[in-house]
Design a protein around this motif. Structure first.
Motif, mmCIF file in Angstrom:
data_model
loop_
_atom_site.group_PDB
_atom_site.id
_atom_site.type_symbol
_atom_site.label_atom_id
_atom_site.label_comp_id
_atom_site.label_asym_id
_atom_site.label_seq_id
_atom_site.Cartn_x
_atom_site.Cartn_y
_atom_site.Cartn_z
ATOM 1 N N GLU A 85 1.979 -12.166 56.365
ATOM 2 C CA GLU A 85 1.257 -11.512 57.447
ATOM 3 C C GLU A 85 1.409 -12.248 58.783
ATOM 4 O O GLU A 85 1.463 -11.612 59.838
ATOM 5 C CB GLU A 85 -0.232 -11.396 57.086
ATOM 6 N N GLN A 86 1.484 -13.580 58.726
ATOM 7 C CA GLN A 86 1.642 -14.336 59.975
ATOM 8 C C GLN A 86 2.975 -14.006 60.650
ATOM 9 O O GLN A 86 3.050 -13.866 61.870
ATOM 10 C CB GLN A 86 1.569 -15.846 59.692
ATOM 11 N N GLU A 87 4.019 -13.857 59.846
ATOM 12 C CA GLU A 87 5.321 -13.528 60.419
ATOM 13 C C GLU A 87 5.309 -12.135 61.049
ATOM 14 O O GLU A 87 5.889 -11.915 62.113
ATOM 15 C CB GLU A 87 6.408 -13.625 59.351
ATOM 16 N N ILE A 88 4.624 -11.205 60.385
ATOM 17 C CA ILE A 88 4.495 -9.856 60.951
ATOM 18 C C ILE A 88 3.740 -9.918 62.277
ATOM 19 O O ILE A 88 4.126 -9.291 63.277
ATOM 20 C CB ILE A 88 3.774 -8.915 59.964
ATOM 21 N N TYR A 89 2.664 -10.701 62.292
ATOM 22 C CA TYR A 89 1.883 -10.837 63.527
ATOM 23 C C TYR A 89 2.735 -11.407 64.652
ATOM 24 O O TYR A 89 2.682 -10.934 65.800
ATOM 25 C CB TYR A 89 0.656 -11.720 63.285
ATOM 26 N N ASP A 90 3.537 -12.416 64.333
ATOM 27 C CA ASP A 90 4.403 -13.006 65.357
ATOM 28 C C ASP A 90 5.404 -11.987 65.903
ATOM 29 O O ASP A 90 5.805 -12.058 67.070
ATOM 30 C CB ASP A 90 5.147 -14.218 64.794
#
Length: 204
Positions: free
Chosen positions: A76-81
């Motif tokens: 999810e963090q990569e998607i947010y970035d």
């Protein structure tokens, strides 16, 4: 684009406080071989000067490390970035700073619940418009969808929706964003794609 700004005074978060793994790389200190009399004796490796050259400078062990990095799952963090640096279509401010997208509103789940070992995954991003009657909510959703579809491997399915209770016509907007034919038709509109292209210019 709207004739006038719908939300002229949005709440803006400090970008330094937003969750991210993307940090600027520290400046490289000049090395002893960067120039001067040592330069001819230490030419650049071919893989740095010629992108098509096959490098012989890496060992099998480093290749294995690269493979392990490649296999690291997208979270999810990569998607947010990927989506937080998209610009709002009205303001020169990122969707992350406006809290239009936020980390808790992103989820990744198996696309086939009965087969959790399948590599197919569905990425869901819930969007929170800055005002409940924002007429650009569909454009923002399309921008997020285009960004993810361009960035993620084909095994990821993208689901972009308005967060429940945050927009007066969320149901209609969600129908538009979920309808593949309507999305495809919208993306053939040159004016709309110009707006989305401008939104994606700030992506990192």
């Amino acid at each position: 684009m709207a004739a006038e700004i719908q939300n002229s005074n949005p709440t803006i978060l400090n970008e330094a406080d937003l969750p991210t793994r993307q940090r600027p790389a520290p400046p490289r200190k000049p090395g002893v071989y960067d120039g001067g009399i040592f330069a001819p004796a230490f030419p650049s490796p071919p893989h740095l000067s010629d992108p098509l050259a096959v490098s012989t400078y890496f060992s099998a062990e480093s290749d294995s490390d690269d493979d392990n990095l490649m296999e690291e799952p997208i979270d999810e963090q990569e998607i947010y970035d990927l989506v937080s640096t998209i610009s709002d279509p009205e303001h020169p401010i990122s969707l992350g700073s406006l809290a239009v997208v936020s980390l808790p509103d992103i989820s990744i789940k198996p696309s086939l619940p009965n087969n959790p070992d399948s590599p197919l995954r569905t990425v869901t991003v819930l969007i929170t418009p800055t005002i409940t009657h924002c007429s650009l909510a569909t454009v923002i959703g399309l921008g997020v969808r285009v960004r993810l579809e361009q960035s993620l491997p084909p095994r990821f399915r993208v689901d972009v929706r308005i967060k429940e209770g945050t927009h007066s016509t969320a149901e209609e907007v969600n129908k538009q964003l979920a309808d593949k034919e309507r999305v495809a038709a919208a993306l053939e509109n040159g004016t709309l794609m110009g707006v989305i292209g401008k939104m994606l210019e700030t992506c990192q």
